[in-house]
Design an enzyme around this catalytic site. Structure first.
Site, PDB file in Angstrom:
ATOM      1  N   ASP A   5      -8.685  -1.039 -10.630  1.00  0.00           N
ATOM      2  CA  ASP A   5      -9.528  -1.617  -9.578  1.00  0.00           C
ATOM      3  C   ASP A   5     -10.798  -0.775  -9.447  1.00  0.00           C
ATOM      4  OD1 ASP A   5     -10.752  -2.651  -7.337  1.00  0.00           O
ATOM      5  OD2 ASP A   5      -9.143  -2.150  -5.947  1.00  0.00           O
ATOM      6  N   LYS A  44       0.842  -1.191   0.000  1.00  0.00           N
ATOM      7  CA  LYS A  44       0.000   0.000   0.000  1.00  0.00           C
ATOM      8  C   LYS A  44       0.879   1.244   0.000  1.00  0.00           C
ATOM      9  CE  LYS A  44      -4.256  -1.563   0.094  1.00  0.00           C
ATOM     10  NZ  LYS A  44      -5.277  -1.180  -0.903  1.00  0.00           N
ATOM     11  N   LYS A  70     -13.287  -8.140  -7.859  1.00  0.00           N
ATOM     12  CA  LYS A  70     -13.702  -8.561  -6.527  1.00  0.00           C
ATOM     13  C   LYS A  70     -15.158  -9.017  -6.584  1.00  0.00           C
ATOM     14  CE  LYS A  70     -10.484  -5.219  -4.535  1.00  0.00           C
ATOM     15  NZ  LYS A  70     -10.279  -4.035  -3.680  1.00  0.00           N
TER      16      LYS A  70
END
Length: 332
Positions: free
Chosen positions: A190, A107, A214
């Site tokens: 994403d 991250k 996802k």
């Protein structure tokens, strides 16, 4: 078939699990679990998401619990470690919770940190992994195009596998991709997929080299499989910081994909201090098994959320049900 709202409410169990370290700005992960004919399933949209977005998560939960999983093409799924924003000296201790993982997602661009901090964290990760390990960075759309170019040039010495959602918009991703063509760092989308009105637009615009998908945010495994087929881009299946119940749905999706060239971001149960499964889905030799998980009744009791949080999740489920299924009240 679609369960009635009463059926979901009657079976709902709400849990609250502390994280080992602050991640995505939260210290505690909450989830609503319910058992369907095909096993336990999870509804756990993040608290800041509105009902319209959270309705996708509910569709995914109902699909996982009330229909059979897509046919599996593999028995184990290789996964990456996830490194929160930590000091370089803490990198080794965090990665130790991901045994056998050859890939780390780091991250970066977290509020209150600097690019210097990010470079130091990535360098410490490279030192821990060795030259053959794979490093990907995730900025969660925090950079402008100029900031992203500057940051990725500084981070490129670590031999990045890809950069995930460095900028917010599809146009910015496309421009950045052109600017850093000389670096040969692939761009992964994403938020530009799971938060877009048209998830295919990022592929049409040539703004990404691969997609991060996802299950819950995209409305279920079958919708994701259709999206992957229509874009033709390689994908990474990732988690939404779920319990082992939600992670199992992501693992089943990864198992059903025709091609899977990247390690998946499904090892995030290791970021939680506890879990609802008898055997939590944490990496063994860098991989997770494909299949359902066995929920531990004692864990459901131990992790039960406070009454006011239970009321919050039941009200949220009720609101999202109408958006996801309209007037459907069929019981199975």
């Amino acid at each position: 078939m679609i369960p009635s709202l009463d059926e979901l409410l009657d079976g709902a169990r709400i849990v609250s699990i502390p994280l080992r370290r602050r991640f995505r700005g939260i210290d505690v992960r909450e989830a609503l679990l319910v058992e369907g004919p095909h096993g336990w399933t999870e509804f756990s949209p993040f608290l800041e998401y509105d009902d319209a977005e959270a309705a996708h998560w509910l569709r995914a939960a109902v699909e996982a619990g009330w229909s059979a999983a897509p046919p599996a093409l593999r028995e184990r799924i290789r996964v990456n470690a996830t490194l929160p924003v930590v000091d370089p000296g803490d990198v080794g201790a965090v990665l130790a919770r991901f045994p056998g993982c050859r890939t780390v997602k780091v991250k970066v661009a977290d509020p209150g940190t600097t690019l210097t901090d990010d470079v130091a964290r990535v360098r410490a990760t490279r030192a821990a992994l060795g030259p053959e390990g794979r490093i990907r960075v995730d900025a969660n759309a925090a950079w402008t195009v100029d900031e992203a170019e500057h940051a990725l040039r500084a981070l490129s010495t670590a031999d990045l596998e890809y950069a995930e959602q460095p900028c917010a918009t599809i146009g910015e991703l496309a421009e950045l991709r052109e600017r850093i063509a000389d670096l040969a760092i692939p761009i992964a989308a994403d938020e530009s997929v799971r938060k877009a009105e048209d998830p295919l637009e990022v592929a049409r615009a040539g703004a990404a080299d691969l997609l991060v998908v996802k299950v819950q945010p995209l409305g279920g495994a079958r919708r994701v499989l259709d999206l992957v087929e229509r874009t033709g881009l390689p994908v990474v299946v990732s988690s939404a910081l779920e319990t082992s119940v939600g992670i199992a749905a992501g693992v089943r999706l990864a198992a059903a994909l025709p091609a899977l060239e990247f390690d998946c971001g499904l090892a995030t149960v290791a970021l939680l201090t506890d879990d609802v499964a008898r055997h939590p889905l944490v990496p063994i030799d860098g991989a997770l098994p494909v299949g359902a998980v066995e929920v531990d009744p004692a864990a459901l009791d131990r992790l039960r959320a406070a009454p006011e949080r239970e009321a919050h999740w039941r009200a949220r489920l009720s609101r999202c049900y109408g958006l996801a299924f309209g007037a459907a009240t069929v019981t199975t």
